[in-house]
Scaffold this motif. Structure first.
Motif, PDB file in Angstrom:
ATOM      1  N   ALA A  65      21.137 -40.170 -12.417  1.00  0.00           N
ATOM      2  CA  ALA A  65      22.320 -39.530 -13.024  1.00  0.00           C
ATOM      3  C   ALA A  65      22.297 -38.810 -14.166  1.00  0.00           C
ATOM      4  O   ALA A  65      22.691 -37.735 -14.508  1.00  0.00           O
ATOM      5  N   ALA A  66      21.054 -39.164 -15.080  1.00  0.00           N
ATOM      6  CA  ALA A  66      20.874 -38.637 -16.273  1.00  0.00           C
ATOM      7  C   ALA A  66      20.204 -37.372 -16.039  1.00  0.00           C
ATOM      8  O   ALA A  66      20.786 -36.305 -16.639  1.00  0.00           O
ATOM      9  N   LEU A  67      19.377 -37.289 -14.888  1.00  0.00           N
ATOM     10  CA  LEU A  67      18.736 -35.876 -14.784  1.00  0.00           C
ATOM     11  C   LEU A  67      19.720 -34.890 -14.116  1.00  0.00           C
ATOM     12  O   LEU A  67      19.426 -33.720 -13.975  1.00  0.00           O
ATOM     13  N   SER A  68      20.973 -35.305 -13.797  1.00  0.00           N
ATOM     14  CA  SER A  68      21.911 -34.530 -13.223  1.00  0.00           C
ATOM     15  C   SER A  68      22.921 -34.030 -14.541  1.00  0.00           C
ATOM     16  O   SER A  68      23.753 -33.443 -14.183  1.00  0.00           O
ATOM     17  N   GLY A  69      22.528 -34.807 -15.678  1.00  0.00           N
ATOM     18  CA  GLY A  69      23.253 -34.229 -17.053  1.00  0.00           C
ATOM     19  C   GLY A  69      24.251 -35.342 -17.238  1.00  0.00           C
ATOM     20  O   GLY A  69      25.075 -34.892 -18.168  1.00  0.00           O
ATOM     21  N   ASP A  70      24.181 -36.369 -16.909  1.00  0.00           N
ATOM     22  CA  ASP A  70      25.081 -37.651 -17.151  1.00  0.00           C
ATOM     23  C   ASP A  70      24.683 -38.236 -18.435  1.00  0.00           C
ATOM     24  O   ASP A  70      23.789 -38.890 -18.629  1.00  0.00           O
ATOM     25  N   ALA A  71      25.199 -37.906 -19.530  1.00  0.00           N
ATOM     26  CA  ALA A  71      24.954 -38.210 -21.036  1.00  0.00           C
ATOM     27  C   ALA A  71      24.949 -39.626 -21.129  1.00  0.00           C
ATOM     28  O   ALA A  71      24.006 -40.283 -21.934  1.00  0.00           O
ATOM     29  N   GLU A  72      26.074 -40.265 -20.574  1.00  0.00           N
ATOM     30  CA  GLU A  72      25.885 -41.972 -20.764  1.00  0.00           C
ATOM     31  C   GLU A  72      24.900 -42.394 -20.264  1.00  0.00           C
ATOM     32  O   GLU A  72      24.303 -43.565 -20.554  1.00  0.00           O
TER      33      GLU A  72
END
Length: 599
Positions: free
Chosen positions: A285-292
């Protein structure tokens, strides 16, 4: 008569020939017998102006089928088919415009260009969506009954820029798409209703459309159904069902669902606990740009627990989250650099991250900058900016900003010292901020900014103490001990000293020890006194170290221990306590005069 029927016969034969040739070309490509030959046939038909062939050639270039992927060539051929109002071509062109086309793809020139499907070159800037052109082409296909185009046209009308937005007409096209059982239509209609829903019935209506899209496997719809179940919108809260939706959506690469499911796996919420899988989903998720998700990974590696602490990894994820707009991650980085946790202490870096958090709207950022300001670790320019923000927010009624502004005025930090003005802002903040009550009371007691007012000052400090502020508890205990500004009450003083001591205030620990030691209106308990002196002495309190030396030297709590006495006297003497220096010398002299057998 014969001549009059020849042209129609010729046309039918030609049409049949085109249909046959097109079918043959598609067969060669679809069945994989000879895709190169099939594409060659399609290209001939495309050059002859057959719109379906033009569309298929364009699609081949866009998808990289048989030929290398090439956006410019793909758009060129799709546009030619769209100009003949071929529905699929119009829909694809509308989609491309909504995604954003680079300038070179707008040209009809017969040239090739680097494919956008390759790695993006350095400095690449994603083109902006062109809602106007997307709407133009989507409408052409939509009016021909193309269901996906109807859903797209509905989307553009509902979400496009103000000058083309038409929610009412957009809903009409969404309903047309839904009537054709279009999955995107269900999603779009559900989203429009969800975005404006206020009643339980409206949430239920949104859920009906979203569920249809979710049943077709649409990732976004699956995620939204999870949100509805988690929050109990239009239905009872059902976390087990929410996690199930998140799990399916996560497998479809919906980053928000991956973040939710990752956290659920980490803590075992309505799913078997699996920290390794949980971390994997959070990372995806983070690597897809999800900041949370990135911030959560920062917490995970920074705090340790299920995973060994990895501060370098934690800092990297906090930075990633900050770069994607996560205000709390920016604030955390500021705090880490301010206190030197996991990174070298660096006030300049702390200031930079607090400033970023401030720009991102973090409520605690002004306080973070204010702490640096009070410690003199912030640039004058940044200090002026902080003070300006404090004052603006305070004038708007923000009590925390009023408190911070008042403290800076009282201390002359970032602004010219003005105790009278400080008193005004602290009084305003004291209506709702406990720390402001303590500060305001202290200024009144000491006569700063106004003549001393012991009774009112004590009343404000008592209010802060009753609210649980440790520093106020200590100050109020002092007032009770001495009877300043009101009654003298040693029993109550001991009670508040204990509260402050339990909160970790060293002077409060010493004061508890002193009260139990005797001479006050509370029962003497020298064992308890020695315990509290020891607690304060361990934290470096020189007065407590002196008292411990006396207790062990004189056996005041029942235990004579010269070695312990010397140890604590030496600690206090090292802090230049005259009595400790004198009493240590006397103890040493006594030892020198004693027979070895008596030592």
């Amino acid at each position: 008569m014969v001549f009059s029927i020849l042209p129609p016969l010729f046309k039918r034969k030609h049409a049949t020939s085109l249909t046959s040739r097109l079918a043959d070309a598609q067969s060669l490509m679809a069945e994989g017998q000879d895709p190169v030959k099939g594409f060659s046939h399609l290209s001939v038909l495309a050059r002859e102006g057959v719109p379906e062939a033009q569309f298929l050639v364009g699609q081949a270039y866009l998808n990289g089928t048989v030929v290398p992927a090439n956006l410019v060539e793909g758009v060129r051929w799709v546009r030619r088919a769209a100009q003949k109002h071929w529905p699929d071509a119009c829909f694809i062109l509308a989609t491309l415009y909504l995604y954003g086309l680079p300038p070179e793809a707008e040209s009809e020139a017969e040239k090739t260009a680097a494919s956008v499907f390759d790695a993006e070159p350095k400095g690449f800037v994603k083109p902006e969506a062109n809602f106007e052109k997307s709407a133009y082409w989507a409408k052409i296909a939509a009016t021909q009954g193309h269901a996906d185009a109807q859903a797209m046209y509905g989307y553009v009308l509902c979400n496009g820029p103000e000058h083309i937005r038409n929610l009412e007409e957009g809903m009409v096209w969404y309903h047309k798409a839904v009537a054709a059982e279009c999955v995107q239509g269900y999603l779009g209609l559900g989203l429009v209703i969800l975005n404006t829903a206020q009643t339980d019935d409206e949430y239920k209506q949104a859920a009906r459309y979203l569920k249809k899209a979710a049943e077709s496997g649409l990732g976004t719809a699956l995620y939204l159904m999870g949100v509805l179940a988690e929050r109990g919108l239009g239905r009872p809260v059902d976390m087990a069902e929410a996690i199930q939706y998140y799990a399916v959506a996560a497998d479809k690469n919906v980053s928000s669902a991956q973040a939710k499911y990752g956290v659920a796996l980490m803590v075992g919420q309505n799913v078997a606990k699996d920290t390794t899988r949980g971390e994997t989903f959070l990372r995806r998720a983070a690597l897809s740009g999800d900041a949370e998700a990135a911030a959560t990974l920062g917490d995970l590696y920074g705090r340790g627990g299920e995973f060994p602490p990895n501060y370098a990894e934690a800092i990297a994820w906090y930075r990633f989250a900050s770069e994607h707009g996560h205000a709390a991650a920016s604030y955390t980085l500021g705090t880490l650099y301010e206190e030197g946790i996991a990174v070298p202490q660096d006030p300049q870096e702390a200031e930079r991250w607090f400033n970023k958090a401030l720009e991102q709207g973090h409520e605690g950022a002004p306080a973070g900058l204010g702490n640096l300001l009070l410690e003199g670790k912030i640039s004058a320019q940044a200090g002026a900016r902080v003070m300006k923000r404090y004052k603006e927010k305070a004038e708007q009624g923000d009590l925390l900003s009023a408190f911070n502004f008042g403290v800076c005025l009282a201390e002359g930090v970032g602004v010219q010292k003005d105790e009278a003005e400080a008193l005004k802002w602290l009084h305003k903040a004291a209506q709702g901020v406990v720390n402001a009550q303590y500060w305001y009371g202290t200024l009144l007691l000491t006569g700063k900014g106004a003549p001393p007012n012991l009774q009112e000052g004590r009343a404000w400090i008592e209010k802060a103490a009753n609210a649980g502020m440790a520093q106020a508890e200590l100050a109020y205990a002092d007032l009770l001990l001495n009877g300043e500004g009101g009654e003298k009450n040693h029993i109550k003083a001991l009670e508040f000293y204990r509260k402050a001591a339990d909160a970790g205030l060293v002077w409060a620990m010493f004061s508890v020890g002193a009260m139990y030691g005797g001479g006050h209106e509370v029962p003497q308990d020298r064992l308890a006194a020695q315990k509290w002196f020891y607690a304060a002495a361990q934290k470096g309190n020189a007065a407590a170290q002196l008292m411990l030396g006396r207790y062990f030297a004189q056996g005041l709590a029942g235990e004579h221990n010269r070695e312990q006495a010397k140890f604590w006297y030496q600690k206090a003497a090292a802090q230049n306590i005259p009595d400790a220096i004198q009493e240590l010398a006397e103890l040493t002299k006594q030892e020198d005069n004693l027979e070895p057998s008596l030592l």
